[in-house]
Design an enzyme around this catalytic site. Sequence first.
Site, PDB file in Angstrom:
ATOM      1  N   LYS A  13       7.770 -69.280   1.135  1.00  0.00           N
ATOM      2  CA  LYS A  13       8.617 -70.418   1.320  1.00  0.00           C
ATOM      3  C   LYS A  13       9.835 -69.955   1.896  1.00  0.00           C
ATOM      4  CE  LYS A  13       8.410 -71.319  -3.079  1.00  0.00           C
ATOM      5  NZ  LYS A  13       7.830 -70.459  -3.615  1.00  0.00           N
ATOM      6  N   ARG A  88      10.231 -78.369  -8.676  1.00  0.00           N
ATOM      7  CA  ARG A  88       9.315 -77.534  -9.184  1.00  0.00           C
ATOM      8  C   ARG A  88       8.639 -78.253 -10.520  1.00  0.00           C
ATOM      9  NH1 ARG A  88      11.327 -72.353  -7.240  1.00  0.00           N
ATOM     10  NH2 ARG A  88      10.028 -70.871  -7.985  1.00  0.00           N
ATOM     11  N   ARG A 127       8.497 -57.098  -2.240  1.00  0.00           N
ATOM     12  CA  ARG A 127       9.597 -57.960  -1.792  1.00  0.00           C
ATOM     13  C   ARG A 127      10.968 -57.181  -1.944  1.00  0.00           C
ATOM     14  NH1 ARG A 127      10.258 -64.243  -3.071  1.00  0.00           N
ATOM     15  NH2 ARG A 127      10.159 -63.658  -5.218  1.00  0.00           N
ATOM     16  N   ARG A 160      14.554 -58.013  -6.588  1.00  0.00           N
ATOM     17  CA  ARG A 160      14.916 -58.840  -7.634  1.00  0.00           C
ATOM     18  C   ARG A 160      14.281 -58.518  -9.066  1.00  0.00           C
ATOM     19  NH1 ARG A 160      13.296 -64.734  -5.368  1.00  0.00           N
ATOM     20  NH2 ARG A 160      12.669 -64.814  -7.319  1.00  0.00           N
ATOM     21  N   ARG A 171       6.044 -66.047 -14.282  1.00  0.00           N
ATOM     22  CA  ARG A 171       6.479 -67.091 -13.269  1.00  0.00           C
ATOM     23  C   ARG A 171       5.116 -67.539 -12.742  1.00  0.00           C
ATOM     24  NH1 ARG A 171       9.529 -63.279  -9.333  1.00  0.00           N
ATOM     25  NH2 ARG A 171       9.243 -64.854  -7.990  1.00  0.00           N
TER      26      ARG A 171
HETATM   27  P1  ADP Z   1      10.084 -67.736  -5.926  1.00  0.00           P
HETATM   28  O1  ADP Z   1      10.207 -66.495  -4.986  1.00  0.00           O
HETATM   29  O2  ADP Z   1       9.368 -67.449  -7.234  1.00  0.00           O
HETATM   30  O3  ADP Z   1       9.858 -68.962  -5.472  1.00  0.00           O
HETATM   31  P2  ADP Z   1      12.940 -68.705  -6.468  1.00  0.00           P
HETATM   32  O4  ADP Z   1      13.818 -67.765  -5.833  1.00  0.00           O
HETATM   33  O5  ADP Z   1      12.737 -70.007  -5.809  1.00  0.00           O
HETATM   34  O6  ADP Z   1      11.630 -67.556  -6.558  1.00  0.00           O
HETATM   35  O7  ADP Z   1      13.289 -68.921  -7.680  1.00  0.00           O
HETATM   36  C1  ADP Z   1      13.668 -67.912  -8.809  1.00  0.00           C
HETATM   37  C2  ADP Z   1      13.973 -68.344 -10.171  1.00  0.00           C
HETATM   38  O8  ADP Z   1      15.027 -69.437 -10.317  1.00  0.00           O
HETATM   39  C3  ADP Z   1      12.826 -69.330 -10.637  1.00  0.00           C
HETATM   40  O9  ADP Z   1      11.830 -68.341 -11.518  1.00  0.00           O
HETATM   41  C4  ADP Z   1      13.564 -70.154 -11.746  1.00  0.00           C
HETATM   42  O10 ADP Z   1      14.000 -69.424 -12.766  1.00  0.00           O
HETATM   43  C5  ADP Z   1      14.636 -70.577 -10.973  1.00  0.00           C
HETATM   44  N1  ADP Z   1      14.611 -71.808 -10.357  1.00  0.00           N
HETATM   45  C6  ADP Z   1      14.418 -71.743  -8.749  1.00  0.00           C
HETATM   46  N2  ADP Z   1      14.135 -73.030  -8.361  1.00  0.00           N
HETATM   47  C7  ADP Z   1      14.021 -73.748  -9.387  1.00  0.00           C
HETATM   48  C8  ADP Z   1      14.008 -75.042  -9.498  1.00  0.00           C
HETATM   49  N3  ADP Z   1      13.743 -76.018  -8.892  1.00  0.00           N
HETATM   50  N4  ADP Z   1      13.837 -75.569 -11.085  1.00  0.00           N
HETATM   51  C9  ADP Z   1      13.895 -74.493 -12.190  1.00  0.00           C
HETATM   52  N5  ADP Z   1      14.338 -73.272 -12.072  1.00  0.00           N
HETATM   53  C10 ADP Z   1      14.349 -73.013 -10.704  1.00  0.00           C
HETATM   54  P1  ADP Z   2       8.614 -67.277  -1.862  1.00  0.00           P
HETATM   55  O1  ADP Z   2      10.014 -67.835  -1.394  1.00  0.00           O
HETATM   56  O2  ADP Z   2       7.519 -68.290  -1.634  1.00  0.00           O
HETATM   57  O3  ADP Z   2       8.735 -66.449  -3.184  1.00  0.00           O
HETATM   58  P2  ADP Z   2       9.459 -65.211   0.360  1.00  0.00           P
HETATM   59  O4  ADP Z   2       9.376 -65.955   1.790  1.00  0.00           O
HETATM   60  O5  ADP Z   2      10.281 -64.612  -0.405  1.00  0.00           O
HETATM   61  O6  ADP Z   2       8.409 -65.999  -0.728  1.00  0.00           O
HETATM   62  O7  ADP Z   2       7.957 -64.198   0.646  1.00  0.00           O
HETATM   63  C1  ADP Z   2       7.530 -63.204  -0.385  1.00  0.00           C
HETATM   64  C2  ADP Z   2       7.483 -61.788   0.062  1.00  0.00           C
HETATM   65  O8  ADP Z   2       6.191 -61.869   0.820  1.00  0.00           O
HETATM   66  C3  ADP Z   2       8.370 -61.252   0.964  1.00  0.00           C
HETATM   67  O9  ADP Z   2       8.527 -59.926   0.796  1.00  0.00           O
HETATM   68  C4  ADP Z   2       7.932 -61.750   2.261  1.00  0.00           C
HETATM   69  O10 ADP Z   2       8.616 -60.699   3.026  1.00  0.00           O
HETATM   70  C5  ADP Z   2       6.518 -61.321   2.336  1.00  0.00           C
HETATM   71  N1  ADP Z   2       5.836 -62.378   3.024  1.00  0.00           N
HETATM   72  C6  ADP Z   2       6.134 -63.630   3.494  1.00  0.00           C
HETATM   73  N2  ADP Z   2       4.992 -64.273   4.056  1.00  0.00           N
HETATM   74  C7  ADP Z   2       4.169 -63.129   4.483  1.00  0.00           C
HETATM   75  C8  ADP Z   2       2.861 -63.263   5.124  1.00  0.00           C
HETATM   76  N3  ADP Z   2       2.588 -64.212   5.663  1.00  0.00           N
HETATM   77  N4  ADP Z   2       2.189 -62.275   5.154  1.00  0.00           N
HETATM   78  C9  ADP Z   2       2.973 -61.112   4.561  1.00  0.00           C
HETATM   79  N5  ADP Z   2       3.739 -61.070   3.740  1.00  0.00           N
HETATM   80  C10 ADP Z   2       4.566 -62.016   3.669  1.00  0.00           C
END
Ligand code: ADP
Ligand code: ADP
Length: 217
Positions: A13, A88, A127, A160, A171
């Site tokens: 995302k 979410r 990541r 992280r 998660r």
């Molecule tokens: P991910 O890479 O898992 O999509 P995020 O960076 O979006 O992670 O979120 C990290 C953490 O921040 C989540 O595990 C949660 O604890 C909190 N968080 C993020 N977005 C939300 C949301 N919309 N509602 C509640 N908690 C959130």
């Molecule tokens: P999210 O925000 O959904 O948690 P991220 O964009 O942070 O996801 O991506 C999660 C991890 O996977 C990061 O380390 C990113 O560089 C890697 N990644 C993202 N898209 C791809 C893909 N299409 N193929 C392989 N690795 C990816």
Amino acid sequence: MILVLLGPPGAGKGTQAERLAEEFKLPHVASGDLFRENMKNKTELGLLANRYIVEGELVPDDVTIAMIRDRLERPDCENGVILDGFPRTLAQAEGFKDILAGMDRTLDGVLYIAVPDEELVRRLSGRRICRRCQTPYHIQFNPPQNHRVCDICAGVLYQREDDKPETVRARLNVYRQQTLPLIDFYCQYGLLTEVDGSGDIETVTAALSEAAHGLNK
Ligand code: ADP
Ligand code: ADP
Ligand code: ZN
């Protein structure tokens, strides 16, 4: 255009929202990034959110909705926004509807990035995030040009705390229980488009971009 990227942790995302934001000239608003900024600055919100984030749980809906409302009311969101990580939960989706109604805006679409679980674990475990600008990298799939340094801002990369395996499991469970129901929710409104997120970064960007352009027609 108001667009939501929905998908499990590690789906891509953040990576893809940044690219769509650039293409459509819109701000990328990530709830996780906003919480982490607050944690870094030790604000009241950051201290509250930290308790949940380290456990892999969701921050309470009221706090999250209020934070997003404030962010969406800022002038840079006037022409639209790419949302990443919000909503979410069903309660957040309802809250989001109210926020948009209050601003006389409507949601254009939700792009659901589908990725199999075993691939999510590979993506999350490798990541690394820029401490300064939060750009995500992957040690194998998307490495920075210089070891441990951000290509964009030269900030230091880190893993992280919640990307460690124990928290990743929590998660993924939270995602299944609380976030998956949003797929049906947005399907009902005819707002959901599923995109295959299992290919490489470029392939997924192309699919999302095509889907986003399709929404404007
Ligand atoms: P991910 O890479 O898992 O999509 P995020 O960076 O979006 O992670 O979120 C990290 C953490 O921040 C989540 O595990 C949660 O604890 C909190 N968080 C993020 N977005 C939300 C949301 N919309 N509602 C509640 N908690 C959130
Ligand atoms: P999210 O925000 O959904 O948690 P991220 O964009 O942070 O996801 O991506 C999660 C991890 O996977 C990061 O380390 C990113 O560089 C890697 N990644 C993202 N898209 C791809 C893909 N299409 N193929 C392989 N690795 C990816
Ligand atoms: Zn950076």
